[in-house]
Design an enzyme around this catalytic site. Structure first.
Site, mmCIF file in Angstrom:
data_model
loop_
_atom_site.group_PDB
_atom_site.id
_atom_site.type_symbol
_atom_site.label_atom_id
_atom_site.label_comp_id
_atom_site.label_asym_id
_atom_site.label_seq_id
_atom_site.Cartn_x
_atom_site.Cartn_y
_atom_site.Cartn_z
ATOM 1 N N HIS A 108 0.823 -1.213 0.000
ATOM 2 C CA HIS A 108 0.000 0.000 0.000
ATOM 3 C C HIS A 108 0.858 1.264 0.000
ATOM 4 O O HIS A 108 0.503 2.286 0.578
ATOM 5 C CB HIS A 108 -0.956 0.018 1.198
ATOM 6 C CG HIS A 108 -1.929 -1.113 1.220
ATOM 7 N ND1 HIS A 108 -3.090 -1.119 0.476
ATOM 8 C CD2 HIS A 108 -1.899 -2.308 1.863
ATOM 9 C CE1 HIS A 108 -3.745 -2.250 0.674
ATOM 10 N NE2 HIS A 108 -3.038 -2.991 1.503
ATOM 11 N N ASN A 181 -10.281 -3.439 1.792
ATOM 12 C CA ASN A 181 -9.897 -3.429 0.384
ATOM 13 C C ASN A 181 -11.124 -3.228 -0.488
ATOM 14 O O ASN A 181 -12.255 -3.199 0.007
ATOM 15 C CB ASN A 181 -9.215 -4.753 -0.001
ATOM 16 C CG ASN A 181 -7.833 -4.916 0.612
ATOM 17 O OD1 ASN A 181 -7.118 -3.946 0.824
ATOM 18 N ND2 ASN A 181 -7.458 -6.161 0.890
ATOM 19 N N HIS A 373 -4.696 0.677 11.902
ATOM 20 C CA HIS A 373 -4.463 -0.554 12.658
ATOM 21 C C HIS A 373 -5.801 -1.241 12.887
ATOM 22 O O HIS A 373 -6.760 -0.616 13.352
ATOM 23 C CB HIS A 373 -3.785 -0.240 13.986
ATOM 24 C CG HIS A 373 -3.465 -1.444 14.831
ATOM 25 N ND1 HIS A 373 -3.297 -2.705 14.303
ATOM 26 C CD2 HIS A 373 -3.287 -1.579 16.168
ATOM 27 C CE1 HIS A 373 -3.025 -3.553 15.271
ATOM 28 N NE2 HIS A 373 -3.012 -2.904 16.415
#
Length: 717
Positions: A108, A181, A373
């Protein structure tokens, strides 16, 4: 006579005759070995032994040389239990992977971000106590980062790849990160294999090529050897892997979460982001053109839309399922990240809307330094024992320590919570808080035992049972690797299936190994016989016999082809005009379509202004600086035929590309002669002829809402 010189204690004898610093019988240097445990060659002539710096032996070991029994499964408490911290192999493997690259993200790396707000509808209160979801009309600030996975920061936006869709909610109860995603599934079932799939997908380490691509041997060697990846590979070879825009891209939380309501009841939930502009992708040739003509295609599109006031929007949706002891729904294991729950079985309930309305002020300070996170949770949202999710709970936090230089990354402006922080964490690299007092421990008597814990309104983990022996294995239900891959294939329209075949044929055609291609064809034959046969023909190989799962029904929600026109804000219409021609069409289209947020751009052979009598229009793109990828529709104005704009070869290329890509095309008056010269059939689907801009506007609006002329694409596939 002895010369005077400074005394040097090292020259003086000490008891036993030993000079300080010199070797003694009680000291020794490390054995002369290479970094992988091999002894260095003795001096003299070179021999044929391996380079001592290279990996040694044919057994997989840890970095300490301990032989490893299994690198495909994390150590868990029973097949369905959580990951155990004593799994030294997992921690070593993931920790090393997290710190492989400095300073950009390992994955990413190339991203684009934007600020916005999330407004809750309030209907989620029945399943979660999380206030930002449960309270009607509550608004929460968000920052969203979109990204590709494989490429470096310098790669192109429009490569075939998974796209990250990570949202940071700055809630009043703390930060919640939904790190997902644009695909609802992933390649692997267990996080211990994450370094392996990324190593396989990244450029080959000897030449650092190909960049940001999966069309090479190591990627398909992994996929063909791990049949659990088959479903995800179907998504990666579909049009979903080359989105038209971040604004027309779905997002998914991938994993199953556990939500807890105010009354203590729990549900198992999957998160979905539904773009209000609809789901729309590029065709392969468009993506390739964009990589050369505008490698910043997606980030430019996002920033331009926000600057123009066409604010991208997504609704957040939940698939809510009972929290049963077996954690399955309609026979689907909810802890398996390679599986979806079809929307026809469990509809997506929309619980709020997110609007992105501001671009970052500084890319590095915001988009680059934002730290997500999976374990950034708030009361009412909990994780599950999904083995991929369990590994991410460790990996994301560990990654930030290297990438952002230490444990205080939460103090960077983009990461700071919008809730009070009293964490008793002290010091460390890049500490910007100035703590007062002497107490940083509990319990304490000096500060009346403050800060106090919050068992009533704080985050309390749902007490789910854990049992089982320590094992490295998957549940039996994880073993079905083909049923949902077939479901995806059957859910596509014929034109989407044709694109899937082309993608597999292209990617596997880039592999040098026949063995890899044959293994992959064997997997495709377990998805669909026609798919395997068509790919095999393209590769010049024999198709294996089909061996298909039974009773698979399609899920129409997986197709991107819309059944009716959707919103069109932010779509772009290019109008090719010429000096002396009809310029009124520009104003007519802006008047008819501008209210819905459609952008109309003037395209001419030269810069500056085009003039026709008393009318003038500013040229926004010249034929030298534009390509078809910029437009969702192309219009040729009356009076263009016979002019430099009408006869320029670049106009021909512009129209031919737009035609091949299924985009709406219109010609007014003599503009149809330009279409004929470009070889664009007048009666083809999505091609409109008219005398005035006002006449063609309704047709263009409908065509833009359908994304493409799908019937035309079907004839070209």
């Amino acid at each position: 006579m002895t010369a005077n010189r400074p005394s040097n204690d090292a020259d003086q004898p000490v008891p036993g005759g030993v000079v300080p610093g010199a070797p003694t019988p009680r000291t020794a240097a490390p054995d002369r070995r290479g970094p992988t445990g091999c002894p260095f060659h003795p001096g003299g002539e070179p021999d044929d032994r391996p380079d001592p710096r290279a990996q040694a032996g044919d057994r997989l070991t840890t970095a300490q040389g301990l032989r490893v029994d299994d690198t495909d499964h994390s150590l868990t408490a029973g097949p369905r239990g959580p990951l155990l911290m004593e799994d030294h192999h997992f921690r070593e493997k993931i920790t090393h992977f997290d710190h492989e690259r400095i300073p950009e993200r390992v994955v990413h790396a190339r991203g684009a971000g934007a600020h916005g707000t999330f407004r809750a509808y309030g209907n989620a209160a029945s399943v979660t106590r999380a206030a930002f979801l449960a309270e009607a009309d509550r608004e929460t600030d968000v920052f969203v980062r979109f990204s590709t996975v494989l490429g470096s920061r310098g790669s192109a936006d429009t490569v075939r790849d998974v796209r990250g869709f990570a949202t940071k909610f700055y809630t009043a109860e703390g930060v919640f990160d939904l790190v997902g995603n644009n695909f609802p599934v992933f390649f692997i079932q267990d996080a211990v294999k994450f370094p392996d799939i990324i190593h396989a997908g990244k450029p080959h380490p000897d030449r650092e090529i190909p960049q940001a691509q999966s069309a090479h041997d190591t990627f398909w060697d992994f996929i063909s050897s791990h049949t659990e990846s088959t479903h995800m590979a179907m998504w990666a070879m579909s049009d979903r892997a080359i989105p038209r825009s971040y604004r027309t891209m779905e997002g998914f939380g991938v994993h199953t979460f556990r939500l807890q309501a105010a009354d203590g009841s729990t549900s198992l939930v999957k998160f979905h982001w539904k773009p209000l502009l609809g789901v729309h992708s590029l065709v392969w040739e468009e993506a390739q053109i964009a990589q050369g003509a505008d490698p910043d295609f997606h980030r430019r599109d996002l920033a331009d839309a926000i600057d123009a006031g066409a604010f991208p929007q997504w609704e957040l949706g939940l698939q809510v399922m009972p929290d049963t002891p077996d954690e399955t729904f309609e026979g689907i294991d909810l802890l398996d990240p390679t599986k979806i729950v079809p929307e026809e079985l469990c509809p997506v309930q929309r619980v709020g809307v997110m609007t992105l309305h501001a671009n970052p002020t500084n890319y590095f300070a915001e988009t680059e330094q934002v730290a997500f996170h999976v374990d950034h949770l708030v009361p009412g949202i909990h994780v599950t024992n999904d083995p991929l999710m369990q590994g991410r709970l460790f990996s994301y936090l560990d990654t930030q320590l290297t990438r952002l230089g230490g444990p205080n990354f939460a103090q960077l402006p983009i990461n700071r919570p919008h809730a009070p922080v009293n964490d008793m964490l002290r010091d460390g690299m890049h500490q910007t808080a100035v703590h007062s007092g002497v107490v940083a421990y509990k319990p304490n008597a000096i500060d009346d035992d403050r800060p106090v814990a919050s068992p009533e309104d704080g985050f309390v983990t749902v007490p789910t049972p854990v049992e089982g022996v320590k094992v490295r294995e998957n549940p039996v239900s994880f073993a079905d690797h083909f049923t949902q891959a077939r479901l995806f294939w059957l859910s596509l329209t014929p034109v989407e299936q044709a694109h899937e075949v082309e993608a597999y044929t292209f990617e596997l055609g880039k592999c040098a190994s026949d063995g890899i291609r044959e293994r992959m064809l064997a997997s495709l034959a377990r998805v669909d016989g026609d798919l395997a046969s068509r790919v095999a023909v393209g590769l010049g190989l024999e198709a294996p016999a089909a061996e298909l799962p039974e009773g698979v029904e399609p899920s129409p929600a997986l197709s991107q082809v819309p059944s009716e026109p959707g919103r069109v804000d932010g779509r772009v219409v290019g109008v090719v005009v010429a000096d002396g021609g009809d310029l009124g069409v520009v104003g007519a289209l802006r008047s008819a379509l501008g209210a819905e947020g459609v952008v109309v751009r003037v395209v001419a052979v030269h810069g500056g202004e085009v003039v026709s009598g008393a009318e003038r229009e500013t040229v926004e793109r010249t034929l030298l600086t534009t390509r078809s990828i910029e437009y969702d529709a192309v219009v040729v104005a009356d009076g263009t035929a016979g002019t430099p704009a009408g006869t320029d070869p670049r106009t021909v290329v512009l129209l031919q590309e737009a035609f091949r890509h299924g985009k709406a095309i219109a010609a007014l008056g003599t503009g149809r002669e330009v279409l004929v010269a470009a070889g664009v059939p007048e009666g083809a689907p999505g091609v409109t002829l008219a005398d005035a801009g006002a006449e063609v506007a309704p047709t263009l609006r409908e065509a833009l809402g359908l994304h493409r002329a799908w019937d035309r694409l079907a004839t070209l596939a």
